[in-house]
Enzyme design. Structure first.
Site, short mmCIF file in Angstrom:
data_model
loop_
_atom_site.label_atom_id
_atom_site.label_comp_id
_atom_site.label_asym_id
_atom_site.label_seq_id
_atom_site.Cartn_x
_atom_site.Cartn_y
_atom_site.Cartn_z
CE1 TYR A 1 -3.16 -2.87 0.11
CE2 TYR A 1 -3.76 -2.26 2.34
CZ TYR A 1 -3.95 -3.05 1.22
OH TYR A 1 -4.90 -4.03 1.23
CE LYS B 1 2.14 -18.40 0.02
NZ LYS B 1 1.52 -19.70 0.36
CG ASP C 1 -1.42 -20.34 1.73
OD1 ASP C 1 -0.76 -20.12 2.76
OD2 ASP C 1 -0.99 -21.07 0.80
CG ASP D 1 -7.33 -4.40 3.72
OD1 ASP D 1 -8.41 -4.35 4.35
OD2 ASP D 1 -7.12 -3.72 2.70
CG ASP E 1 -12.43 -6.56 5.17
OD1 ASP E 1 -12.42 -5.93 6.24
OD2 ASP E 1 -12.40 -6.02 4.06
#
Length: 348
Positions: free
Chosen positions: A136, A186, A218, A242, A246
């Protein structure tokens, strides 16, 4: 006396901020409120999603209570002037690096969860998300490849100081909860994640009372729906946090129930619901104000050091839900104002 900056923003932002203000007023605390435009509303008024006066107010305030930004009318506007740039600018200018997103299923909302009731009932976690790095905020742009193809790029990067800073927030948060911290990355394919894991491991010995585990993102996404009760505190980067937060919101019943805090090193913060501006229901009285009201409780806890008032709000929200008061996102018919009325009744 504490100065609170109210930044309602776009869509349902003004509606839910108004109800959170009612709840704070009912507590008779020594608070002063100043309101300013932000996001698309500010762009229409001032030509910029984060006007200088709004930023100045946020810097002067003891805390910021934020509604939501986002409006499809501005999708074609240059990226630097889109509503979402306001929240990114506030995080950067205020040094808000640590995002705390609690996800807890309130009793009685098991049927609202996307999970089986017996699985959903175990959800009680905090996701600690780094806010100032990752793709970001990394270098980004577009270019043309040697064979003439358009290519977009966003650079994911963290330095060791950034990782250590957010990792400590994760450890400290776990220390006052159930003492379990899961660091999500990751590292099997990303060099950025390998550095992340190395730094987290390097400071783990300072928190010997906290049990540290690591999980690839994952797998973490799968485990959130398979066995969310295993998680106490998750610490992760900006992009992964993020997405996972959610996902956790729907596991906990509704995105309309989840508050968040974005804190600097001194615990000054910006507090907001994670649900976004929802322009499709704006002005219809359908918005769930609980996430914003619970964000106000987090503001009292973290920035204003008033744990008792924070708990009063949280108990009142739980009481209203236990009594069966529900907004449409929870399968009920209560309006935004009626939901807040029920919470206010239980504050008394």
């Amino acid at each position: 006396m504490s100065l609170i900056a109210l930044l309602p923003g776009d869509g349902i932002g003004p509606e839910v901020i108004a109800q959170a203000r009612r709840v704070l007023d009912a507590l008779s605390l020594d608070l002063v409120f100043e309101e300013a435009p932000v996001g698309g509303a500010a762009y229409l008024e001032e030509g910029h999603p984060l006007p200088a006066a709004t930023l100045a107010l946020a810097k002067r305030a003891d805390a910021v209570l934020f509604g939501a930004v986002g409006d499809p009318r501005f999708d074609a506007v240059e990226r630097a002037f889109r509503p979402e740039q306001a929240i990114l600018g506030l995080r950067r200018e205020l040094g808000l690096f640590a995002n705390l997103r609690p996800a807890k299923l309130f009793p009685g909302l098991e049927d609202a969860s996307a999970l089986k009731p017996e699985v959903a009932g175990a959800i009680d976690m905090v996701i600690v998300r780094e806010l100032n790095g990752d793709v970001y905020f990394g270098e980004k742009g577009r270019r043309t490849t040697l064979d003439g193809l358009r290519q977009g790029f966003d650079v994911m990067s963290y330095n060791e100081r950034e990782v250590e800073r957010i990792a400590r927030v994760g450890f400290e948060t776990a220390r006052v909860r159930r003492k379990r911290l899961c660091s999500v990355d990751k590292a099997n394919v990303l060099e950025t994640s390998q550095l992340w894991r190395d730094v987290v491991n390097s400071i783990a010995s300072e928190y010997s009372d906290v049990h540290l585990t690591h999980m690839y993102v994952d797998n973490a996404a799968m485990q959130l729906v398979r066995n969310p009760g295993q998680f106490d505190v998750i610490v992760t980067g900006n992009l992964f946090g993020d997405i996972l937060s959610d996902q956790a919101s729907m596991c906990a019943g509704s995105i309309g129930m989840l508050p968040s805090a974005a804190l600097d090193t001194g615990k000054k913060g910006l507090f907001e619901p994670i649900h976004g501006s929802a322009p499709d229901i704006a002005g219809q009285g359908k918005a769930n104000p609980c996430a914003t009201i619970l964000s106000a409780a987090m503001m009292l806890r973290y920035s204003l050091d008033n744990e008792a008032a924070a708990q009063r709000i949280e108990r009142a929200v739980e009481g209203a839900l236990t009594a069966g008061v529900r907004t449409p996102d929870l399968g009920g018919t209560a309006t935004t104002t009626e939901m807040a009325d029920a919470i206010l009744a239980r504050l008394a």
